[in-house]
Scaffold this motif. Structure first.
Motif, PDB file in Angstrom:
ATOM      1  N   ILE A   1       0.857  -1.185   0.000  1.00  0.00           N
ATOM      2  CA  ILE A   1       0.000   0.000   0.000  1.00  0.00           C
ATOM      3  C   ILE A   1       0.896   1.240   0.000  1.00  0.00           C
ATOM      4  N   ILE A   2       0.673   2.096  -0.978  1.00  0.00           N
ATOM      5  CA  ILE A   2       1.390   3.366  -1.068  1.00  0.00           C
ATOM      6  C   ILE A   2       0.425   4.448  -0.588  1.00  0.00           C
ATOM      7  N   ILE A   3       0.816   5.171   0.432  1.00  0.00           N
ATOM      8  CA  ILE A   3      -0.020   6.273   0.918  1.00  0.00           C
ATOM      9  C   ILE A   3       0.607   7.572   0.452  1.00  0.00           C
ATOM     10  N   ASN A   4      -0.121   8.308  -0.361  1.00  0.00           N
ATOM     11  CA  ASN A   4       0.377   9.579  -0.861  1.00  0.00           C
ATOM     12  C   ASN A   4       0.463  10.602   0.272  1.00  0.00           C
ATOM     13  N   GLU A   5       1.516  11.385   0.248  1.00  0.00           N
ATOM     14  CA  GLU A   5       1.673  12.450   1.244  1.00  0.00           C
ATOM     15  C   GLU A   5       0.663  13.568   1.020  1.00  0.00           C
ATOM     16  N   SER A   6       0.264  13.742  -0.237  1.00  0.00           N
ATOM     17  CA  SER A   6      -0.782  14.708  -0.575  1.00  0.00           C
ATOM     18  C   SER A   6      -1.598  14.115  -1.715  1.00  0.00           C
ATOM     19  N   LEU A   7      -2.809  14.602  -1.872  1.00  0.00           N
ATOM     20  CA  LEU A   7      -3.691  14.071  -2.917  1.00  0.00           C
ATOM     21  C   LEU A   7      -3.038  14.215  -4.294  1.00  0.00           C
ATOM     22  N   GLN A   8      -3.139  13.161  -5.087  1.00  0.00           N
ATOM     23  CA  GLN A   8      -2.613  13.164  -6.451  1.00  0.00           C
ATOM     24  C   GLN A   8      -3.770  12.904  -7.410  1.00  0.00           C
ATOM     25  N   ASN A   9      -3.672  13.441  -8.622  1.00  0.00           N
ATOM     26  CA  ASN A   9      -4.714  13.170  -9.605  1.00  0.00           C
ATOM     27  C   ASN A   9      -4.528  11.779 -10.192  1.00  0.00           C
ATOM     28  N   THR A  10      -5.502  11.332 -10.941  1.00  0.00           N
ATOM     29  CA  THR A  10      -5.480   9.987 -11.514  1.00  0.00           C
ATOM     30  C   THR A  10      -4.242   9.762 -12.371  1.00  0.00           C
ATOM     31  N   SER A  11      -3.907  10.717 -13.199  1.00  0.00           N
ATOM     32  CA  SER A  11      -2.741  10.558 -14.079  1.00  0.00           C
ATOM     33  C   SER A  11      -1.464  10.358 -13.282  1.00  0.00           C
ATOM     34  N   LYS A  12      -1.271  11.123 -12.245  1.00  0.00           N
ATOM     35  CA  LYS A  12      -0.073  10.999 -11.407  1.00  0.00           C
ATOM     36  C   LYS A  12      -0.012   9.613 -10.766  1.00  0.00           C
ATOM     37  N   ASN A  13      -1.148   9.138 -10.268  1.00  0.00           N
ATOM     38  CA  ASN A  13      -1.188   7.819  -9.641  1.00  0.00           C
ATOM     39  C   ASN A  13      -0.921   6.708 -10.654  1.00  0.00           C
ATOM     40  N   ILE A  14      -1.498   6.825 -11.832  1.00  0.00           N
ATOM     41  CA  ILE A  14      -1.247   5.809 -12.866  1.00  0.00           C
ATOM     42  C   ILE A  14       0.205   5.860 -13.302  1.00  0.00           C
ATOM     43  N   ASN A  15       0.775   7.046 -13.425  1.00  0.00           N
ATOM     44  CA  ASN A  15       2.196   7.148 -13.781  1.00  0.00           C
ATOM     45  C   ASN A  15       3.075   6.466 -12.734  1.00  0.00           C
ATOM     46  N   THR A  16       2.720   6.589 -11.469  1.00  0.00           N
ATOM     47  CA  THR A  16       3.464   5.893 -10.411  1.00  0.00           C
ATOM     48  C   THR A  16       3.422   4.389 -10.640  1.00  0.00           C
ATOM     49  N   LEU A  17       2.247   3.868 -10.978  1.00  0.00           N
ATOM     50  CA  LEU A  17       2.109   2.426 -11.229  1.00  0.00           C
ATOM     51  C   LEU A  17       2.854   2.006 -12.496  1.00  0.00           C
ATOM     52  N   ILE A  18       2.817   2.838 -13.525  1.00  0.00           N
ATOM     53  CA  ILE A  18       3.541   2.524 -14.767  1.00  0.00           C
ATOM     54  C   ILE A  18       5.034   2.423 -14.484  1.00  0.00           C
ATOM     55  N   LEU A  19       5.574   3.387 -13.756  1.00  0.00           N
ATOM     56  CA  LEU A  19       7.005   3.365 -13.430  1.00  0.00           C
ATOM     57  C   LEU A  19       7.370   2.142 -12.591  1.00  0.00           C
ATOM     58  N   MET A  20       6.503   1.794 -11.654  1.00  0.00           N
ATOM     59  CA  MET A  20       6.750   0.623 -10.821  1.00  0.00           C
ATOM     60  C   MET A  20       6.754  -0.653 -11.677  1.00  0.00           C
ATOM     61  N   ALA A  21       5.793  -0.767 -12.588  1.00  0.00           N
ATOM     62  CA  ALA A  21       5.724  -1.938 -13.468  1.00  0.00           C
ATOM     63  C   ALA A  21       6.947  -1.995 -14.380  1.00  0.00           C
ATOM     64  N   GLN A  22       7.345  -0.867 -14.938  1.00  0.00           N
ATOM     65  CA  GLN A  22       8.530  -0.847 -15.800  1.00  0.00           C
ATOM     66  C   GLN A  22       9.772  -1.263 -15.030  1.00  0.00           C
ATOM     67  N   LYS A  23       9.936  -0.739 -13.825  1.00  0.00           N
ATOM     68  CA  LYS A  23      11.103  -1.054 -13.010  1.00  0.00           C
ATOM     69  C   LYS A  23      11.185  -2.553 -12.731  1.00  0.00           C
ATOM     70  N   ASN A  24      10.044  -3.184 -12.513  1.00  0.00           N
ATOM     71  CA  ASN A  24      10.000  -4.602 -12.179  1.00  0.00           C
ATOM     72  C   ASN A  24       9.761  -5.496 -13.399  1.00  0.00           C
ATOM     73  N   GLU A  25       9.803  -4.880 -14.594  1.00  0.00           N
ATOM     74  CA  GLU A  25       9.577  -5.606 -15.849  1.00  0.00           C
ATOM     75  C   GLU A  25       8.278  -6.403 -15.798  1.00  0.00           C
ATOM     76  N   GLN A  26       7.206  -5.703 -15.419  1.00  0.00           N
ATOM     77  CA  GLN A  26       5.885  -6.304 -15.330  1.00  0.00           C
ATOM     78  C   GLN A  26       4.933  -5.591 -16.275  1.00  0.00           C
ATOM     79  N   ASP A  27       3.877  -6.306 -16.650  1.00  0.00           N
ATOM     80  CA  ASP A  27       2.761  -5.667 -17.333  1.00  0.00           C
ATOM     81  C   ASP A  27       1.925  -4.990 -16.251  1.00  0.00           C
TER      82      ASP A  27
END
Length: 120
Positions: A61-87
């Protein structure tokens, strides 16, 4: 080893009722492989503190320090997936998952899927 999948969901206080149903049904009806991971971005920390009850490992569970919009949150997940070579499968927090829902997802290299309901 086959490529894993990162399943990501985002929630915040106003949608936690829906998120709770989505998480319960996801965990009940999803077969995760060894290299798969389920991650929640809790946009304001409310779900983690008031709803989790041990359903999700706190490390997932990632708890944002401040509210983020949908795009920012999805970008976080995209970067995490890329880093771990996951879809990445981004999950809407208002979907109730049914048995065998994963059978409907067809993924090949370099595919970007449009949003889909588990009733299609």
């Amino acid at each position: 080893m086959t490529r894993g999948t990162l399943y990501g969901i985002v929630t915040m206080k106003v949608s936690n009722d829906c998120t709770n149903l989505a998480v319960k049904s996801f965990l009940q009806h999803t077969k995760l492989k060894d290299n798969d991971k389920f991650v929640m971005i809790d946009n304001d920390g409310d779900w983690y503190h008031n709803w989790n009850n041990g359903q999700i490992n706190p490390d997932d569970i990632i708890i944002n320090e401040s509210l983020q919009n949908t795009s920012k949150n999805i970008n976080t997940l995209i970067l995490m997936a890329q880093k771990n070579e996951q879809d990445l499968v981004f999950i809407s927090n208002d979907v109730v998952f049914t048995p065998n829902w994963q059978n409907r997802i067809v993924v090949d290299d370099n595919t970007i899927s449009i949003p889909s309901c588990n009733q299609t």
